[in-house]
Design a protein around this motif. Structure first.
Motif, short mmCIF file in Angstrom:
data_model
loop_
_atom_site.label_atom_id
_atom_site.label_comp_id
_atom_site.label_asym_id
_atom_site.label_seq_id
_atom_site.Cartn_x
_atom_site.Cartn_y
_atom_site.Cartn_z
N GLU A 1 23.36 152.15 42.96
CA GLU A 1 23.60 152.52 44.35
C GLU A 1 22.71 151.74 45.32
OE1 GLU A 1 20.52 155.24 42.55
OE2 GLU A 1 22.48 154.44 41.99
N VAL A 2 21.63 151.13 44.80
CA VAL A 2 20.72 150.37 45.66
C VAL A 2 21.14 148.90 45.73
CG1 VAL A 2 18.29 149.76 46.04
CG2 VAL A 2 18.88 151.97 45.03
N GLY A 3 21.92 148.44 44.76
CA GLY A 3 22.26 147.03 44.65
C GLY A 3 22.84 146.41 45.91
N LEU B 1 13.63 156.15 41.25
CA LEU B 1 13.96 155.43 42.48
C LEU B 1 15.33 155.83 43.02
CD1 LEU B 1 12.71 153.18 44.29
CD2 LEU B 1 14.13 151.55 43.02
N SER B 2 16.23 156.21 42.13
CA SER B 2 17.58 156.55 42.57
C SER B 2 17.62 157.83 43.40
CB SER B 2 18.49 156.71 41.34
OG SER B 2 18.00 157.72 40.48
N GLU B 3 16.56 158.64 43.37
CA GLU B 3 16.53 159.89 44.13
C GLU B 3 16.07 159.69 45.57
OE1 GLU B 3 14.00 162.45 41.94
OE2 GLU B 3 15.26 162.45 40.12
N ARG B 4 15.66 158.49 45.94
CA ARG B 4 15.13 158.23 47.27
C ARG B 4 16.21 157.66 48.18
NH1 ARG B 4 9.44 155.47 45.21
NH2 ARG B 4 8.87 157.20 43.83
N PRO B 5 15.96 157.66 49.50
CA PRO B 5 16.93 157.04 50.41
C PRO B 5 17.17 155.58 50.03
CG PRO B 5 15.32 158.32 51.63
CD PRO B 5 14.85 158.31 50.22
N VAL B 6 18.39 155.13 50.20
CA VAL B 6 18.78 153.80 49.71
C VAL B 6 17.96 152.71 50.38
CG1 VAL B 6 20.67 152.14 49.60
CG2 VAL B 6 21.10 154.54 49.09
N GLU B 7 17.78 152.78 51.69
CA GLU B 7 17.01 151.74 52.39
C GLU B 7 15.57 151.70 51.89
OE1 GLU B 7 17.58 149.44 54.76
OE2 GLU B 7 19.74 149.78 54.88
#
Length: 693
Positions: A224-226, A101-107
């Motif tokens: 980074e998504v938090g 999941l961390s490799e995808r755009p944040v939104e």
């Protein structure tokens, strides 16, 4: 393991180490009937601790009886003497899924986390509020993710009734709330020495607490998504881990709180609607998928490939079934579904096939698309046929040679017989370009040339133009004898066509294919028709005519030089001692006669200068007229099929008794008739069904 599970309708694969935190062993598997992937969970009865054995037996029973879209689905089960086996849908542990999941755009990543939380809340509404059950082990190790990105709540080892919680009958989730799953964090009310009365009043308190801790662990894994995720959900999840059980919200209340804003985000709304497709009417399903198709790139790849594509194929399969009208509602709905969903499904499959090897792509296409397409290709509805023909360039490469010749070729070829739709005839011609490399010998060298020769008399000028271009692409693939006959039949007609684009297209084909026509054919059949084009009223025609003439003359000069070289060699052999003068007497007599005629001419015209010597092949090569230079001309030819569009007011086909026009007899091409006089060349009508308007 293989022998123990031999009774299950699955083929077992290797162990899955990613599931190592769960006390059930996990193995990859494939369903024997459908070929779909699955996961096989195994719990051993022998040597297991009593608590774990009891929990495994509880999970085995609960998995077979609890059914909900957000719960891990059990497909098969078997209780053997020494072990328990559960076959579930294909999933991976949540912890493993979060690493990608961390490799995808944040939104996009935040939206997927939000969708996962919504799925788990719906599962808890079903368990806690509808069935008064406590899961008891909601944590990272109890959540699995499907190949379409949907979260599933599993690990039913501790599931029990909240209404039976008491000091005399302590449920499994109270007794084994610690230690069964490594990531499990029991709430304060399950600490030793606490009363179980709270569970009777609020059966969701344990599971909501577990969900809160799970969200914290997930955000710690993708830091980074938090911030984006917390901005989306606001303070709606803060009460999940409250110390007082009565302050934790019920799952339904949490859903309502999130629905006010967070769950209205586009991706969450799309995923929710896709999950509820089965409850919608068919027109609404089609409209939903059309909307999704316009924003396809905003969805994650696994959603496009494993959620949107199956929905499209399901509706297309219904639309091509025997009871299509009854299930779809009307013929118009069927047409709408095909026009909207067939291009979308093929677009997604083409993207997906890039990640698959050749065999996997072929298998998926054969099982998912081939039954649908084989039904569409025989439908006589013109709009459906046009839609299918426009997509042949996308799917032809996935169709095997045998299936293409046996299933698709003949029904597609019938489009040439539709005298009522020039658009359909032209679309048929353009689609056949994608068949050329796959056709068998009979279809390529007999059936198709016969139809093209017939179609060259089509009243629509755009079709006649594209016929010439098609001929240029097809000629190199034909047998030599067939190719020569077809070119000498079709090139003269094209050069005499009244539509100047058709004449230009014929000259383009001539430039590309003249190497396949022998010099006598060029000199006697092509050159007499090419010369008048040098003074054509259209400038482009004249320009192409001069180019073609230069090419043809270069070919004929080379042929003449080759003949002269052969004659010179024959004379040298005849003049050599023992060269067989008797055998070459004819050549010697001819040479003697030519010398006598030349001497007579010189005597009668003594004042005339001597004739200039004929330029040799070597001198022409020095001037850049070699055969190699000519072959490079072919590499720069434009042979696209879309040179002119069809005229909007082009003449319609001549009316016939049945409205379908003439057919064609493959065994009689009419090669002996080079006149463009409208005769039928002895071609018999081709049987074909008349399409519905």
């Amino acid at each position: 393991m293989g022998n123990a599970a031999s009774g299950l309708p699955v083929t077992l694969g290797a162990a899955l180490p990613a599931f190592g935190n769960y006390h059930w062993e996990a193995y990859g598997g494939t369903e024997k009937k459908s070929g779909k992937k699955c996961v096989v969970f195994k719990a051993s009865k022998e040597g297991a601790a009593p608590d774990k054995a009891e929990a495994a037996q509880n999970a085995f029973a609960r998995m077979r009886t609890l059914r909900h879209p957000s719960l891990l689905a059990c497909l098969e089960s078997a209780e053997l003497e020494k072990e328990l086996l559960l076959v579930t849908e294909d999933v991976e542990p949540l912890a493993a899924w979060l690493r990608g999941l961390s490799e995808r755009p944040v939104e996009q990543a935040a939206d997927q986390l939000l969708w996962g939380v919504e799925s788990l809340l719906r599962a808890l509404v079903f368990l806690n509020e509808s069935n008064k059950l406590v899961h008891g082990a909601v944590c990272m190790d109890a959540v699995f993710v499907t190949n379409s990105g949907d979260w599933r709540l599993g690990a039913f080892d501790l599931v029990g009734s909240s209404e039976q919680a008491s000091a005399s009958a302590t449920p499994l989730y109270a007794r084994l709330g610690r230690g069964l799953l490594p990531s499990q964090t029991p709430p304060p009310e399950l600490q030793p020495g606490t009363t179980l009365r709270t569970l009777q009043l609020a059966p969701w308190s344990v599971d909501i607490y577990g969900l809160g801790r799970l969200i914290e662990a997930a955000l710690a894994q993708v830091p980074e998504v938090g911030p984006t995720f917390r901005r989306i959900v606001g303070a709606h999840l803060d009460g999940f881990t409250a110390g007082n059980a009565s302050e934790r919200p019920a799952p339904s209340a949490a859903l309502r709180s999130l629905a006010a804003k967070a769950l209205k985000r586009p991706m969450a709304a799309v995923l929710r609607n896709l999950d509820g497709m089965a409850t919608k009417e068919m027109p609404k399903r089609i409209k939903l998928l059309e909307t999704v198709g316009r924003h396809l790139n905003r969805l994650p790849a696994e959603v496009r490939h494993n959620k949107v594509l199956p929905c499209c194929l399901e509706i297309l399969a219904i639309g091509t079934s025997e009871g299509a009208v009854r299930q779809m509602g009307s013929q118009d709905t069927i047409r709408a579904s095909i026009h909207a969903l067939l291009p979308l499904a093929l677009r997604i499959f083409e993207e997906r096939s890039e990640d698959l090897d050749t065999d996997e792509s072929a298998n998926e296409f054969t099982s998912g698309f081939l039954p649908i397409l084989s039904t569409l290709v025989v439908m006589q509805d013109r709009s459906v046929r046009l839609c299918l023909l426009s997509q042949i360039g996308t799917f032809a490469k996935y169709v095997g040679d045998d299936a293409l010749n046996r299933v698709f070729f003949e029904p597609v070829l019938q489009g040439f017989a539709d005298s009522g739709s020039a658009q359909l005839r032209e679309a048929t011609l353009k689609s056949l370009v994608h068949f050329l490399d796959k056709l068998n010998e009979r279809n390529l060298n007999e059936r198709l040339p016969a139809q093209l020769i017939r179609l060259q008399r089509d009243p629509e000028p755009g079709i006649r133009t594209n016929i010439a271009i098609f001929m240029g692409r097809m000629a190199p693939k034909l047998k030599p004898g067939v190719r020569t006959r077809m070119l000498l039949q079709m090139l003269p007609r094209g050069l005499k066509d009244g539509f100047f684009h058709a004449r230009i297209a014929a000259m383009r084909a001539l430039l590309a294919c003249q190497e396949y026509v022998d010099p006598p054919g060029l000199a006697t059949s092509v050159l007499p028709l090419l010369c008048p084009l040098l003074v054509d009223p259209v400038a482009d025609v004249r320009s192409f005519a001069f180019q073609c003439l230069d090419g043809v003359m270069a070919r004929l000069r080379a042929h003449g030089e080759a003949l002269e070289a052969a004659e010179a060699e024959a004379r040298e052999k005849a003049a050599a001692p023992g060269g067989g003068g008797a055998a070459t007497g004819g050549a010697g007599a001819s040479a003697m006669a030519m010398r006598a005629i030349s001497g007579l001419a010189a005597a009668e015209a003594p004042g005339q200068p001597a004739a200039a010597p004929r330029p040799s092949a070597t001198s022409r090569e020095a001037q850049g007229e070699s055969e190699e230079d000519w072959t490079r001309v072919n590499d720069a030819l434009d042979t696209e099929l879309d040179i002119p569009g069809m005229s909007l007011n082009g003449g319609g086909a001549a009316a016939s008794n049945n409205g379908w026009g003439d057919g064609c007899d493959d065994d009689d091409w009419g090669f002996g008739d080079d006149d463009d006089d409208g005769d039928d060349d002895g071609l018999a009508p081709a049987p074909a069904a008349k399409p519905k308007p």
